[in-house]
Scaffold this motif. Structure first.
Motif, mmCIF file in Angstrom:
data_model
loop_
_atom_site.group_PDB
_atom_site.id
_atom_site.type_symbol
_atom_site.label_atom_id
_atom_site.label_comp_id
_atom_site.label_asym_id
_atom_site.label_seq_id
_atom_site.Cartn_x
_atom_site.Cartn_y
_atom_site.Cartn_z
ATOM 1 N N GLU A 1 35.580 40.789 33.034
ATOM 2 C CA GLU A 1 36.157 39.563 33.566
ATOM 3 C C GLU A 1 35.580 39.221 34.937
ATOM 4 O O GLU A 1 35.298 40.100 35.740
ATOM 5 C CB GLU A 1 37.675 39.736 33.676
ATOM 6 C CG GLU A 1 38.418 38.539 34.186
ATOM 7 C CD GLU A 1 39.916 38.773 34.290
ATOM 8 O OE1 GLU A 1 40.641 38.092 33.551
ATOM 9 O OE2 GLU A 1 40.347 39.620 35.092
ATOM 10 N N TYR A 2 35.446 37.922 35.162
ATOM 11 C CA TYR A 2 35.134 37.395 36.489
ATOM 12 C C TYR A 2 36.364 36.620 36.924
ATOM 13 O O TYR A 2 36.887 35.791 36.170
ATOM 14 C CB TYR A 2 33.919 36.456 36.438
ATOM 15 C CG TYR A 2 33.629 35.781 37.762
ATOM 16 C CD1 TYR A 2 32.826 36.394 38.707
ATOM 17 C CD2 TYR A 2 34.175 34.536 38.067
ATOM 18 C CE1 TYR A 2 32.562 35.772 39.922
ATOM 19 C CE2 TYR A 2 33.924 33.919 39.282
ATOM 20 C CZ TYR A 2 33.119 34.551 40.197
ATOM 21 O OH TYR A 2 32.861 33.949 41.397
ATOM 22 N N ARG A 3 36.845 36.902 38.133
ATOM 23 C CA ARG A 3 38.048 36.234 38.634
ATOM 24 C C ARG A 3 37.858 35.876 40.101
ATOM 25 O O ARG A 3 37.367 36.687 40.883
ATOM 26 C CB ARG A 3 39.252 37.149 38.482
ATOM 27 C CG ARG A 3 40.553 36.532 38.953
ATOM 28 C CD ARG A 3 41.699 37.524 38.814
ATOM 29 N NE ARG A 3 41.967 37.826 37.441
ATOM 30 C CZ ARG A 3 43.075 37.467 36.797
ATOM 31 N NH1 ARG A 3 44.007 36.799 37.433
ATOM 32 N NH2 ARG A 3 43.257 37.784 35.555
ATOM 33 N N LEU A 4 38.263 34.652 40.448
ATOM 34 C CA LEU A 4 38.249 34.196 41.829
ATOM 35 C C LEU A 4 39.630 33.652 42.149
ATOM 36 O O LEU A 4 40.178 32.856 41.394
ATOM 37 C CB LEU A 4 37.207 33.093 42.031
ATOM 38 C CG LEU A 4 37.107 32.508 43.436
ATOM 39 C CD1 LEU A 4 35.659 32.232 43.790
ATOM 40 C CD2 LEU A 4 37.929 31.263 43.615
ATOM 41 N N ASN A 5 40.195 34.107 43.254
ATOM 42 C CA ASN A 5 41.455 33.577 43.777
ATOM 43 C C ASN A 5 41.180 33.125 45.207
ATOM 44 O O ASN A 5 40.621 33.886 45.992
ATOM 45 C CB ASN A 5 42.557 34.640 43.778
ATOM 46 C CG ASN A 5 42.978 35.022 42.381
ATOM 47 O OD1 ASN A 5 43.250 34.169 41.547
ATOM 48 N ND2 ASN A 5 43.012 36.310 42.107
ATOM 49 N N ALA A 6 41.573 31.908 45.506
ATOM 50 C CA ALA A 6 41.343 31.378 46.845
ATOM 51 C C ALA A 6 42.572 30.600 47.300
ATOM 52 O O ALA A 6 43.227 29.938 46.511
ATOM 53 C CB ALA A 6 40.124 30.459 46.858
ATOM 54 N N SER A 7 42.866 30.730 48.582
ATOM 55 C CA SER A 7 43.871 29.873 49.214
ATOM 56 C C SER A 7 43.192 29.249 50.430
ATOM 57 O O SER A 7 42.376 29.881 51.093
ATOM 58 C CB SER A 7 45.113 30.668 49.604
ATOM 59 O OG SER A 7 44.796 31.677 50.523
ATOM 60 N N ASP B 1 39.672 30.285 25.102
ATOM 61 C CA ASP B 1 40.048 31.534 25.784
ATOM 62 C C ASP B 1 38.916 32.069 26.655
ATOM 63 O O ASP B 1 38.991 33.187 27.158
ATOM 64 C CB ASP B 1 40.425 32.611 24.763
ATOM 65 C CG ASP B 1 41.677 32.262 23.985
ATOM 66 O OD1 ASP B 1 42.492 31.494 24.524
ATOM 67 O OD2 ASP B 1 41.839 32.748 22.857
ATOM 68 N N THR B 2 37.869 31.276 26.833
ATOM 69 C CA THR B 2 36.700 31.751 27.564
ATOM 70 C C THR B 2 36.897 31.669 29.069
ATOM 71 O O THR B 2 36.656 32.644 29.777
ATOM 72 C CB THR B 2 35.453 30.943 27.157
ATOM 73 O OG1 THR B 2 35.343 30.965 25.734
ATOM 74 C CG2 THR B 2 34.206 31.537 27.768
ATOM 75 N N LEU C 1 37.326 34.069 33.972
ATOM 76 C CA LEU C 1 36.299 33.973 32.941
ATOM 77 C C LEU C 1 36.287 35.277 32.158
ATOM 78 O O LEU C 1 36.167 36.358 32.746
ATOM 79 C CB LEU C 1 34.924 33.733 33.562
ATOM 80 C CG LEU C 1 33.746 33.792 32.592
ATOM 81 C CD1 LEU C 1 33.702 32.548 31.723
ATOM 82 C CD2 LEU C 1 32.442 33.974 33.329
ATOM 83 N N ASP C 2 36.411 35.179 30.847
ATOM 84 C CA ASP C 2 36.324 36.345 29.968
ATOM 85 C C ASP C 2 34.845 36.550 29.636
ATOM 86 O O ASP C 2 34.255 35.761 28.890
ATOM 87 C CB ASP C 2 37.144 36.114 28.699
ATOM 88 C CG ASP C 2 37.207 37.340 27.813
ATOM 89 O OD1 ASP C 2 36.301 38.203 27.875
ATOM 90 O OD2 ASP C 2 38.180 37.449 27.033
#
Length: 125
Positions: free
Chosen positions: A43-49, A83-84, A98-99
């Motif tokens: 998985e690719y993951r981005l969390n931003a505030s 689901d991608t 992103l899966d």
């Protein structure tokens, strides 16, 4: 008589402490920018505030990368591909998931580059 005197002083001090009016206060809130990227095998993951004034810039970057507008719901915009991947943009937050097992190599590169562009945009002064 001593007890009455002590009680009177205690009441006077309490009244003086709680009876004062506070001056008008102005509160300025500065929001810091935070970007977290997790790029694991699956998985690719981005969390931003970020500051809400930067939301339009982020939205423009996403539309430019994906060549499509997201679905608007209340105070958020969402981009999805089954689901991608999913991208959720709120007024002061962004989440990209992103899966990698379902995504093509070119889609992964596109989303990863988008994440880098967003990170660079949000963290520059």
């Amino acid at each position: 008589m001593k007890k009455i005197f002590v009680i009177a002083i205690a009441l006077f001090i309490t009244g003086a402490a709680f009876g004062q009016q506070k001056p008008n206060q102005s509160k300025t809130s500065t929001q810091s920018t935070s970007v977290s990227i997790n790029n694991s095998d699956n998985e690719y993951r981005l969390n931003a505030s970020f500051n809400p004034v930067k939301a339009e810039v982020v939205k423009t970057l996403i539309i430019k990368a994906l060549a499509q507008s997201g679905e608007n719901e209340a105070d958020e915009t969402i981009w999805k591909l089954k689901d991608t991947y999913s991208i959720k943009l709120e007024k002061d937050q962004l989440t990209i998931k992103l899966d990698k097992e379902k995504a093509t190599g070119s889609l992964y590169k596109l989303i990863r580059q988008l994440g880098q562009d967003i990170q660079q945009t949000l963290t520059k002064s």
